[in-house]
Design a protein around this motif. Structure first.
Motif, PDB file in Angstrom:
ATOM      1  N   THR A  13     -10.155   1.744  13.421  1.00  0.00           N
ATOM      2  CA  THR A  13     -10.320   0.304  13.219  1.00  0.00           C
ATOM      3  C   THR A  13     -10.745  -0.396  14.511  1.00  0.00           C
ATOM      4  O   THR A  13     -11.538  -1.326  14.478  1.00  0.00           O
ATOM      5  CB  THR A  13      -8.993  -0.284  12.685  1.00  0.00           C
ATOM      6  OG1 THR A  13      -8.687   0.383  11.460  1.00  0.00           O
ATOM      7  CG2 THR A  13      -9.080  -1.766  12.444  1.00  0.00           C
ATOM      8  N   THR A  94     -13.110   4.987   8.891  1.00  0.00           N
ATOM      9  CA  THR A  94     -12.334   4.149   7.980  1.00  0.00           C
ATOM     10  C   THR A  94     -13.220   3.922   6.747  1.00  0.00           C
ATOM     11  O   THR A  94     -14.434   4.012   6.824  1.00  0.00           O
ATOM     12  CB  THR A  94     -12.010   2.785   8.610  1.00  0.00           C
ATOM     13  OG1 THR A  94     -13.219   2.075   8.839  1.00  0.00           O
ATOM     14  CG2 THR A  94     -11.215   2.931   9.893  1.00  0.00           C
ATOM     15  N   ALA A  95     -12.608   3.625   5.620  1.00  0.00           N
ATOM     16  CA  ALA A  95     -13.402   3.412   4.399  1.00  0.00           C
ATOM     17  C   ALA A  95     -12.582   2.542   3.431  1.00  0.00           C
ATOM     18  O   ALA A  95     -11.357   2.575   3.491  1.00  0.00           O
ATOM     19  CB  ALA A  95     -13.714   4.758   3.740  1.00  0.00           C
ATOM     20  N   TRP A 125     -13.016  -1.955   6.240  1.00  0.00           N
ATOM     21  CA  TRP A 125     -12.126  -1.607   5.120  1.00  0.00           C
ATOM     22  C   TRP A 125     -11.146  -2.740   4.827  1.00  0.00           C
ATOM     23  O   TRP A 125     -10.848  -3.040   3.678  1.00  0.00           O
ATOM     24  CB  TRP A 125     -11.367  -0.294   5.414  1.00  0.00           C
ATOM     25  CG  TRP A 125     -10.424  -0.377   6.591  1.00  0.00           C
ATOM     26  CD1 TRP A 125     -10.761  -0.213   7.903  1.00  0.00           C
ATOM     27  CD2 TRP A 125      -9.026  -0.673   6.568  1.00  0.00           C
ATOM     28  NE1 TRP A 125      -9.655  -0.385   8.701  1.00  0.00           N
ATOM     29  CE2 TRP A 125      -8.574  -0.659   7.908  1.00  0.00           C
ATOM     30  CE3 TRP A 125      -8.096  -0.928   5.562  1.00  0.00           C
ATOM     31  CZ2 TRP A 125      -7.244  -0.914   8.254  1.00  0.00           C
ATOM     32  CZ3 TRP A 125      -6.773  -1.175   5.901  1.00  0.00           C
ATOM     33  CH2 TRP A 125      -6.368  -1.167   7.237  1.00  0.00           C
ATOM     34  N   LYS A 207     -14.298   5.462  -3.162  1.00  0.00           N
ATOM     35  CA  LYS A 207     -14.539   4.045  -2.875  1.00  0.00           C
ATOM     36  C   LYS A 207     -15.640   3.414  -3.735  1.00  0.00           C
ATOM     37  O   LYS A 207     -15.768   2.199  -3.747  1.00  0.00           O
ATOM     38  CB  LYS A 207     -14.910   3.867  -1.386  1.00  0.00           C
ATOM     39  CG  LYS A 207     -13.971   4.570  -0.407  1.00  0.00           C
ATOM     40  CD  LYS A 207     -12.561   4.008  -0.436  1.00  0.00           C
ATOM     41  CE  LYS A 207     -11.621   4.820   0.432  1.00  0.00           C
ATOM     42  NZ  LYS A 207     -10.244   4.343   0.445  1.00  0.00           N
ATOM     43  N   ASP A 273     -11.457   9.120   7.307  1.00  0.00           N
ATOM     44  CA  ASP A 273     -10.469   9.513   8.323  1.00  0.00           C
ATOM     45  C   ASP A 273      -9.276  10.299   7.752  1.00  0.00           C
ATOM     46  O   ASP A 273      -8.994  11.419   8.176  1.00  0.00           O
ATOM     47  CB  ASP A 273      -9.983   8.285   9.125  1.00  0.00           C
ATOM     48  CG  ASP A 273      -9.668   7.060   8.271  1.00  0.00           C
ATOM     49  OD1 ASP A 273      -9.569   7.203   7.036  1.00  0.00           O
ATOM     50  OD2 ASP A 273      -9.513   5.964   8.841  1.00  0.00           O
ATOM     51  N   THR A 295      -2.554   1.977  11.942  1.00  0.00           N
ATOM     52  CA  THR A 295      -2.628   0.582  11.511  1.00  0.00           C
ATOM     53  C   THR A 295      -2.129   0.473  10.072  1.00  0.00           C
ATOM     54  O   THR A 295      -1.357  -0.417   9.718  1.00  0.00           O
ATOM     55  CB  THR A 295      -4.108   0.122  11.541  1.00  0.00           C
ATOM     56  OG1 THR A 295      -4.696   0.569  12.746  1.00  0.00           O
ATOM     57  CG2 THR A 295      -4.234  -1.353  11.417  1.00  0.00           C
ATOM     58  N   SER A 296      -2.616   1.408   9.254  1.00  0.00           N
ATOM     59  CA  SER A 296      -2.221   1.486   7.846  1.00  0.00           C
ATOM     60  C   SER A 296      -1.679   2.900   7.621  1.00  0.00           C
ATOM     61  O   SER A 296      -1.643   3.695   8.562  1.00  0.00           O
ATOM     62  CB  SER A 296      -3.460   1.270   6.968  1.00  0.00           C
ATOM     63  OG  SER A 296      -4.415   2.286   7.239  1.00  0.00           O
ATOM     64  N   CYS A 298      -2.520   6.161   4.971  1.00  0.00           N
ATOM     65  CA  CYS A 298      -3.161   6.761   3.807  1.00  0.00           C
ATOM     66  C   CYS A 298      -2.334   7.980   3.447  1.00  0.00           C
ATOM     67  O   CYS A 298      -1.961   8.757   4.329  1.00  0.00           O
ATOM     68  CB  CYS A 298      -4.581   7.200   4.131  1.00  0.00           C
ATOM     69  SG  CYS A 298      -5.644   5.815   4.430  1.00  0.00           S
ATOM     70  N   GLU A 328      -5.298  10.121  -3.496  1.00  0.00           N
ATOM     71  CA  GLU A 328      -5.078   9.229  -2.354  1.00  0.00           C
ATOM     72  C   GLU A 328      -4.282   8.012  -2.789  1.00  0.00           C
ATOM     73  O   GLU A 328      -4.492   7.466  -3.871  1.00  0.00           O
ATOM     74  CB  GLU A 328      -6.431   8.754  -1.779  1.00  0.00           C
ATOM     75  CG  GLU A 328      -6.248   7.785  -0.608  1.00  0.00           C
ATOM     76  CD  GLU A 328      -7.548   7.182  -0.054  1.00  0.00           C
ATOM     77  OE1 GLU A 328      -8.635   7.522  -0.551  1.00  0.00           O
ATOM     78  OE2 GLU A 328      -7.453   6.363   0.869  1.00  0.00           O
ATOM     79  N   ARG A 389      -1.497  -2.049  -1.317  1.00  0.00           N
ATOM     80  CA  ARG A 389      -2.609  -1.184  -1.754  1.00  0.00           C
ATOM     81  C   ARG A 389      -2.150  -0.275  -2.888  1.00  0.00           C
ATOM     82  O   ARG A 389      -2.879  -0.034  -3.820  1.00  0.00           O
ATOM     83  CB  ARG A 389      -3.115  -0.364  -0.564  1.00  0.00           C
ATOM     84  CG  ARG A 389      -4.404   0.345  -0.868  1.00  0.00           C
ATOM     85  CD  ARG A 389      -4.830   1.292   0.223  1.00  0.00           C
ATOM     86  NE  ARG A 389      -5.451   0.625   1.347  1.00  0.00           N
ATOM     87  CZ  ARG A 389      -5.865   1.281   2.437  1.00  0.00           C
ATOM     88  NH1 ARG A 389      -5.687   2.593   2.530  1.00  0.00           N
ATOM     89  NH2 ARG A 389      -6.417   0.636   3.430  1.00  0.00           N
TER      90      ARG A 389
HETATM   91  O1  LIG Z   1      -8.531   3.455   3.530  1.00  0.00           O
HETATM   92  C1  LIG Z   1      -8.689   4.331   4.330  1.00  0.00           C
HETATM   93  C2  LIG Z   1      -9.064   5.680   3.895  1.00  0.00           C
HETATM   94  O2  LIG Z   1      -9.245   5.751   2.521  1.00  0.00           O
HETATM   95  C3  LIG Z   1      -8.566   4.127   5.828  1.00  0.00           C
HETATM   96  O3  LIG Z   1      -9.816   4.303   6.359  1.00  0.00           O
HETATM   97  C4  LIG Z   1      -8.000   2.776   6.224  1.00  0.00           C
HETATM   98  O4  LIG Z   1      -6.724   2.675   5.696  1.00  0.00           O
HETATM   99  C5  LIG Z   1      -7.961   2.607   7.764  1.00  0.00           C
HETATM  100  O5  LIG Z   1      -7.200   3.599   8.398  1.00  0.00           O
HETATM  101  P1  LIG Z   1      -6.543   3.414   9.897  1.00  0.00           P
HETATM  102  O6  LIG Z   1      -5.247   2.715   9.718  1.00  0.00           O
HETATM  103  O7  LIG Z   1      -7.514   2.662  10.746  1.00  0.00           O
HETATM  104  O8  LIG Z   1      -6.337   4.849  10.362  1.00  0.00           O
END
Ligand SMILES: O=C(CO)[C@@H](O)[C@@H](O)COP(=O)(O)O
Ligand SMILES: Nc1ncnc2c1ncn2[C@@H]1O[C@H](COP(=O)(O)OP(=O)(O)O)[C@@H](O)[C@H]1O
Length: 554
Positions: A13, A94-95, A125, A207, A273, A295-296, A298, A328, A389
């Motif tokens: 990110t 990221t996606a 994302w 996605k 990622d 940050t998040s 998955c 996922e 999410r």
């Molecule tokens: O959504 C996805 C993958 O499906 C991630 O790219 C998104 O949560 C960002 O991940 P980070 O927290 O930046 O590692």
């Protein structure tokens, strides 16, 4: 034959991270981080006064190329490896992080005539401003009985491709018109490296609602969304969808000059990622949930069949490891919630105390919070600081802290926030486990497992499962490098499949985190309380969070 190497780049990110890996045993020989010069663009467009709307999050595509320019030469230099021995390169991203490009593959935001329009930029994302489109899409898909919905836990997220494309059409029809193709950033970077644009099956599947057998949803469906979208998948989303590990092409002459690698070095198609991290921790069979924690979070899991699981992000055949259905799920904010608290919520004395003890604020709060037993803070929180999410799939939900009194201390709030994210993960684990996709143990990678021991113990206790930790700090980049080796193939010193690469190159730490039975017992009770709040605020009994967000827009 001399030892061979592969390079992986993880596009996160805030930064891009490259690693150079030995193919013999997966050893990380060198690493380098390039922070994105423009970071996350969420206030005004670069070099302009153009203000962005609420919950917008953009990026500058030039930053991605900067990572290649800085980090690849840096890992070559640090390692001293001869570029002739680097046989492959792979990336993960990221996606859904997507952008509009013109016929020459140039991002629209680099066109001086279009750069003042926010819709010409890369939508990151966590751009959450397409929720209206996502809501409408879900309503129409449900009314039409679209089968694809069940593969995405019943809802398509506002973070994903179709909602973002539709937002562009609604708010900037001229940008939509001038777009030749909408592409995932991961595919665009690979096209910059090879001059060949491929759509990888992972981002297309998770996605962009693409299915290995059925392809995209029908033109009829898109026409019902908006007649102008009728031919979207044959026009602006056109192109073959290719499996992970495919060789996208060879490195171009220009890119070879920029990086110091050899022209023609094998480049793998793009990847996501979290998905790239799975083989990098050696997970190639069902029952093992991989958490990419930063940050998040998955959550990635393999299954032998396509099962319906409420609120999962998606199930895609071969989406993670060939031969399995890859599942996922995720939490949109985890480290981001702790960052919010540390940046916005702590009193000055905490900052001073941390500085005095030579710690950062997270470390100080973790140390203090570790002296509490589960339940001792009297606090309970909902972890929706950046929406939910999974399982509820709604970015309009928000955070909640319950039980605060005038005695409440910062470290207690910090602990409650750590716990809230663990309860969010438990909801996801239960959703899979109870719907025929078993979860027996957890694997953790990303920044958080290495930064916060208390957090990891809480996750083990709340989920009542053993956690194994990745050895690398850059697990997704290691996975991307493994795909680079697969793109090169065994005859060039790489591997013929990701399973072979995982067998030789995956690495986890010896130390595992086991649940502590007395903590498990108390957390089970707190989790029941969390579940009541979760359903009360998240399933329609009290929509106050959504109403509060609506007031903001008035
Ligand atoms: O959504 C996805 C993958 O499906 C991630 O790219 C998104 O949560 C960002 O991940 P980070 O927290 O930046 O590692
Ligand atoms: N000691 C800590 N405990 C918990 N969270 C932390 C700590 N230090 C940093 N963080 C959080 O870690 C997150 C970054 O995680 P990282 O995995 O490095 O990045 P990314 O998600 O971009 O890949 C930030 O959101 C930050 O708030």
């Amino acid at each position: 034959m001399s030892n061979k190497y592969t390079i992986g780049i993880d596009y996160g990110t805030e930064s891009g991270r490259a690693v150079l890996i030995s193919l013999k045993n997966g050893e990380e020989i060198a690493g380098h981080v390039t922070p994105y010069p423009h970071g996350v663009i969420d206030q005004t467009l670069p070099d302009t006064n153009v203000e962005l709307g609420y919950e917008w999050a953009l990026q500058h595509p030039g930053d991605y190329l900067e990572v290649i320019k800085q980090s690849v030469p840096a890992v070559l230099k640090e390692s001293g490896v001869d570029s002739a021995d680097v046989i492959g390169i792979g990336i993960d991203f990221t996606a859904c992080t997507m952008l509009p490009i013109n016929q020459d593959g140039e991002p629209l935001c680099l066109d001086p005539a279009l750069r003042n329009n926010p819709h010409s930029w890369v939508k990151l994302w966590k751009h959450h401003a397409a929720q209206d489109e996502a809501n409408e899409l879900n309503k129409i898909a449900e009314e039409r009985g679209e089968e694809f919905l069940s593969r995405y836990g019943g809802k398509i997220s506002s973070e994903w491709m179709i909602a973002k494309v539709w937002q562009i059409l609604n708010e900037a029809p001229d940008i939509y018109e001038q777009t030749d193709q909408f592409v995932e950033a991961t595919d665009w970077v690979i096209s910059a490296l090879t001059n060949k644009l491929h759509r990888n099956s992972c981002t297309a599947g998770y996605k962009a609602i693409w299915h290995k057998q059925d392809g995209y949803p029908s033109n009829e469906f898109f026409k019902t969304l908006d007649p102008r979208l009728e031919n979207l998948t044959e026009t602006k989303l056109r192109g073959n969808v290719v499996p992970l590990g495919t060789r996208a092409g060879g490195l171009t002459k220009d890119m070879a000059e920029l990086t110091g690698l050899r022209e023609g070095t094998a480049v793998a198609v793009g990847n996501v990622d979290a998905h790239a991290a799975v083989p990098a921790v050696g997970v190639v069979t069902p029952g093992k949930l991989v958490m990419a924690m930063g940050t998040s979070i998955c959550h990635m899991l393999l299954g032998t069949e396509e099962k319906q699981v409420e609120g999962m992000c998606g199930v895609v055949e071969d989406g993670i490891i060939p031969g399995y259905h890859g599942y996922e799920a995720g939490q949109s904010a985890v480290g981001d919630i702790f960052a919010w608290y540390v940046n916005q919520g702590i009193p000055a004395y905490v900052e001073k105390a941390a500085e005095k003890e030579g710690m950062n604020v997270h470390q100080w709060l973790e140390k203090k919070a570790s002296s509490y037993k589960p339940g001792e803070t009297g606090l309970l929180a909902l972890d929706w600081w950046n929406g939910n999410r999974s399982v509820l799939v709604n970015t309009e939900l928000s955070g909640l802290l319950l039980g605060a009194t005038i005695q409440t201390k910062p470290e207690e709030i910090y602990r409650a926030l750590l716990e809230a994210t663990a309860f969010g993960t438990r909801k996801i684990v239960d959703a899979f486990h109870e719907n025929g996709v078993p979860v027996y143990e957890l694997y953790a990678c990303g920044g958080l497992p290495l930064k916060n021991k208390l957090l990891m113990q809480i996750y083990a206790d709340v989920t009542d499962r053993t956690i194994k930790i990745a050895e690398s700090k850059q697990t997704p980049a290691v996975g991307a490098a493994m795909y680079g080796a697969v793109a090169a193939g065994a005859k060039n010193g790489g591997y013929d499949s990701i399973l072979d690469a995982a067998e030789k190159m995956a690495r986890i730490k010896d130390e595992v985190i086991e649940p502590i039975p007395e903590n498990v017992e108390i957390y089970e009770k707190l989790y029941q309380e969390y579940s009541k709040l979760h359903d009360y605020f998240g399933r329609g009994e009290n929509d106050v969070m959504k109403r509060l967000k609506a007031y903001r827009k008035i």
